[in-house]
Design a protein around this motif. Structure first.
Motif, PDB file in Angstrom:
ATOM      1  N   THR A 170       0.821  -1.205   0.000  1.00 46.74           N
ATOM      2  CA  THR A 170       0.000   0.000   0.000  1.00 46.74           C
ATOM      3  C   THR A 170       0.858   1.260   0.000  1.00 46.74           C
ATOM      4  O   THR A 170       0.536   2.235  -0.693  1.00 46.74           O
ATOM      5  N   GLY A 171       1.855   1.251   0.831  1.00 49.07           N
ATOM      6  CA  GLY A 171       2.752   2.396   0.853  1.00 49.07           C
ATOM      7  C   GLY A 171       2.246   3.576   1.661  1.00 49.07           C
ATOM      8  O   GLY A 171       2.579   4.718   1.356  1.00 49.07           O
ATOM      9  N   SER A 172       1.475   3.311   2.708  1.00 51.10           N
ATOM     10  CA  SER A 172       0.990   4.453   3.498  1.00 51.10           C
ATOM     11  C   SER A 172       2.151   5.112   4.241  1.00 51.10           C
ATOM     12  O   SER A 172       2.185   6.335   4.389  1.00 51.10           O
ATOM     13  N   ASN A 173       3.135   4.339   4.679  1.00 49.64           N
ATOM     14  CA  ASN A 173       4.321   4.936   5.298  1.00 49.64           C
ATOM     15  C   ASN A 173       5.130   5.716   4.260  1.00 49.64           C
ATOM     16  O   ASN A 173       5.595   6.818   4.543  1.00 49.64           O
ATOM     17  N   ALA A 174       5.271   5.138   3.083  1.00 45.47           N
ATOM     18  CA  ALA A 174       6.020   5.829   2.015  1.00 45.47           C
ATOM     19  C   ALA A 174       5.359   7.175   1.717  1.00 45.47           C
ATOM     20  O   ALA A 174       6.037   8.196   1.566  1.00 45.47           O
ATOM     21  N   ALA A 202       9.897   0.319   3.877  1.00 42.71           N
ATOM     22  CA  ALA A 202       8.581   0.668   4.434  1.00 42.71           C
ATOM     23  C   ALA A 202       7.574  -0.348   3.909  1.00 42.71           C
ATOM     24  O   ALA A 202       6.933  -0.127   2.882  1.00 42.71           O
ATOM     25  N   GLY A 203       7.500  -1.484   4.590  1.00 40.62           N
ATOM     26  CA  GLY A 203       6.602  -2.528   4.121  1.00 40.62           C
ATOM     27  C   GLY A 203       7.205  -3.273   2.934  1.00 40.62           C
ATOM     28  O   GLY A 203       6.519  -3.600   1.975  1.00 40.62           O
ATOM     29  N   PHE A 204       8.511  -3.517   3.004  1.00 40.14           N
ATOM     30  CA  PHE A 204       9.195  -4.281   1.947  1.00 40.14           C
ATOM     31  C   PHE A 204       9.504  -5.653   2.516  1.00 40.14           C
ATOM     32  O   PHE A 204      10.156  -5.770   3.557  1.00 40.14           O
ATOM     33  N   ASN A 245      14.517  -0.007   8.670  1.00 38.71           N
ATOM     34  CA  ASN A 245      13.241  -0.694   8.459  1.00 38.71           C
ATOM     35  C   ASN A 245      12.291  -0.308   9.582  1.00 38.71           C
ATOM     36  O   ASN A 245      12.720  -0.017  10.698  1.00 38.71           O
ATOM     37  N   VAL A 246      10.999  -0.326   9.277  1.00 36.21           N
ATOM     38  CA  VAL A 246      10.008  -0.180  10.339  1.00 36.21           C
ATOM     39  C   VAL A 246       9.303  -1.516  10.510  1.00 36.21           C
ATOM     40  O   VAL A 246       8.919  -2.160   9.534  1.00 36.21           O
ATOM     41  N   HIS A 247       9.182  -1.936  11.774  1.00 35.50           N
ATOM     42  CA  HIS A 247       8.529  -3.216  12.070  1.00 35.50           C
ATOM     43  C   HIS A 247       7.337  -2.941  12.999  1.00 35.50           C
ATOM     44  O   HIS A 247       7.482  -2.200  13.980  1.00 35.50           O
ATOM     45  N   PRO A 248       6.189  -3.569  12.752  1.00 34.40           N
ATOM     46  CA  PRO A 248       4.987  -3.219  13.508  1.00 34.40           C
ATOM     47  C   PRO A 248       4.837  -3.957  14.843  1.00 34.40           C
ATOM     48  O   PRO A 248       3.755  -4.465  15.163  1.00 34.40           O
ATOM     49  N   ALA A 249       5.907  -4.015  15.623  1.00 34.59           N
ATOM     50  CA  ALA A 249       5.851  -4.613  16.964  1.00 34.59           C
ATOM     51  C   ALA A 249       7.071  -4.147  17.740  1.00 34.59           C
ATOM     52  O   ALA A 249       7.968  -3.506  17.174  1.00 34.59           O
ATOM     53  N   LEU A 251       1.282   5.061  14.909  1.00 29.33           N
ATOM     54  CA  LEU A 251       2.599   5.366  15.485  1.00 29.33           C
ATOM     55  C   LEU A 251       3.667   5.439  14.387  1.00 29.33           C
ATOM     56  O   LEU A 251       4.532   6.320  14.396  1.00 29.33           O
ATOM     57  N   GLU A 252       3.591   4.496  13.458  1.00 34.63           N
ATOM     58  CA  GLU A 252       4.573   4.491  12.359  1.00 34.63           C
ATOM     59  C   GLU A 252       4.487   5.789  11.566  1.00 34.63           C
ATOM     60  O   GLU A 252       5.503   6.424  11.270  1.00 34.63           O
ATOM     61  N   HIS A 253       3.257   6.175  11.220  1.00 37.60           N
ATOM     62  CA  HIS A 253       3.070   7.395  10.423  1.00 37.60           C
ATOM     63  C   HIS A 253       3.602   8.622  11.160  1.00 37.60           C
ATOM     64  O   HIS A 253       4.129   9.545  10.563  1.00 37.60           O
TER      65      HIS A 253
HETATM   66  C1  GRF Z   1       3.818  -1.476   8.224  1.00 36.05           C
HETATM   67  O1  GRF Z   1       3.020  -1.924   9.270  1.00 36.05           O
HETATM   68  C2  GRF Z   1       5.266  -1.772   8.520  1.00 36.05           C
HETATM   69  O2  GRF Z   1       5.551  -1.841   9.884  1.00 36.05           O
HETATM   70  C3  GRF Z   1       5.487  -3.116   7.920  1.00 36.05           C
HETATM   71  O3  GRF Z   1       4.659  -3.140   6.783  1.00 36.05           O
HETATM   72  C4  GRF Z   1       3.572  -2.230   6.939  1.00 36.05           C
HETATM   73  C5  GRF Z   1       3.567  -1.347   5.724  1.00 36.05           C
HETATM   74  O4  GRF Z   1       2.415  -0.602   5.607  1.00 36.05           O
HETATM   75  N1  GRF Z   1       6.895  -3.359   7.708  1.00 36.05           N
HETATM   76  P1  GRF Z   1       2.289   0.473   4.469  1.00 36.05           P
HETATM   77  O5  GRF Z   1       2.514  -0.228   3.132  1.00 36.05           O
HETATM   78  O6  GRF Z   1       3.315   1.536   4.705  1.00 36.05           O
HETATM   79  O7  GRF Z   1       0.900   0.986   4.573  1.00 36.05           O
END
Ligand code: GRF
Length: 192
Positions: free
Chosen positions: A15-19, A86-88, A106-110, A177-179
């Motif tokens: 999706t790339g919402s973080n990107a 970012a979600g790779f 990298n971002v990890h969701p935990a 939180l990531e955003h």
């Molecule tokens: C995020 O939850 C990130 O932690 C994980 O993949 C997800 C990516 O989400 N590595 P998005 O594509 O940025 O919406």
């Protein structure tokens, strides 16, 4: 004094919402810009977002990524200073880790080291957190090495969980939180 003209490359599979957040955050930045968005999926929505934002895109396949080192030439062309995952979902090959020491995040969701490692991505993570009855979860930004989710932790943020939260609600709390944190932490890493 701030450093001059630093370039990011964002790797994203989905999706790339973080990107999107990162692109927005750096749009008006005086010295940092997103130079390139890379995906292993030609149909990933993140690529359309990049095109609309006027950012170069690159679609990679496994032979290109794992059997050649040609991506190094692409990155050197800008040159790219920091690789942002970012979600790779693909493991980063050794040659790339060695070419960018402490320059891949990298971002990890935990809250690593809990709920990390191979197979622990997306909703798998949040379902495992729910099943364990955790009272909190959160996100981790870390440097990347050759193993999934094992590089040094740069930053963590936490959120309280209610026993009523289902896995989707946990996911939404963590993504918020990531955003909020990912782009400012990238800025801090580049300032060092
Ligand atoms: C995020 O939850 C990130 O932690 C994980 O993949 C997800 C990516 O989400 N590595 P998005 O594509 O940025 O919406």
């Amino acid at each position: 004094m701030s450093k001059q003209n630093q370039h990011l490359a964002i790797f994203a599979s989905g999706t790339g919402s973080n990107a999107r957040q990162i692109v927005k955050y750096f749009e008006q930045h005086p010295s940092i810009s997103v130079a390139l968005i890379i995906s292993n999926k030609a149909s990933a929505p993140v690529l359309e977002m990049a095109r609309q934002a006027g950012i170069d895109t690159l679609v990679i396949d496994r032979p290109f990524f794992y059997e050649s080192e040609d991506i190094l030439k692409k990155l050197a062309a800008y040159p790219v200073d920091l690789l942002v995952l970012a979600g790779f979902l693909w493991l980063i090959p050794g040659y790339l880790v060695q070419a960018y020491p402490n320059r891949i995040v990298n971002v990890h969701p935990a809250l690593l080291p809990k709920y990390g490692g191979k197979g622990m991505y997306g909703m798998h993570v949040h379902r495992a957190v729910k099943a364990a009855g955790e009272a909190e979860s959160g996100m981790t930004i870390h440097f990347v090495n050759e193993h999934y989710d094992e590089g040094a932790v740069i930053f963590q943020a936490r959120c309280a969980l209610s026993p009523k939260d289902d896995a989707e609600q946990i996911a939404a709390k963590v993504l918020a939180l990531e955003h909020h944190h990912f782009a400012p932490v990238i800025e801090q890493v580049l300032a060092k």
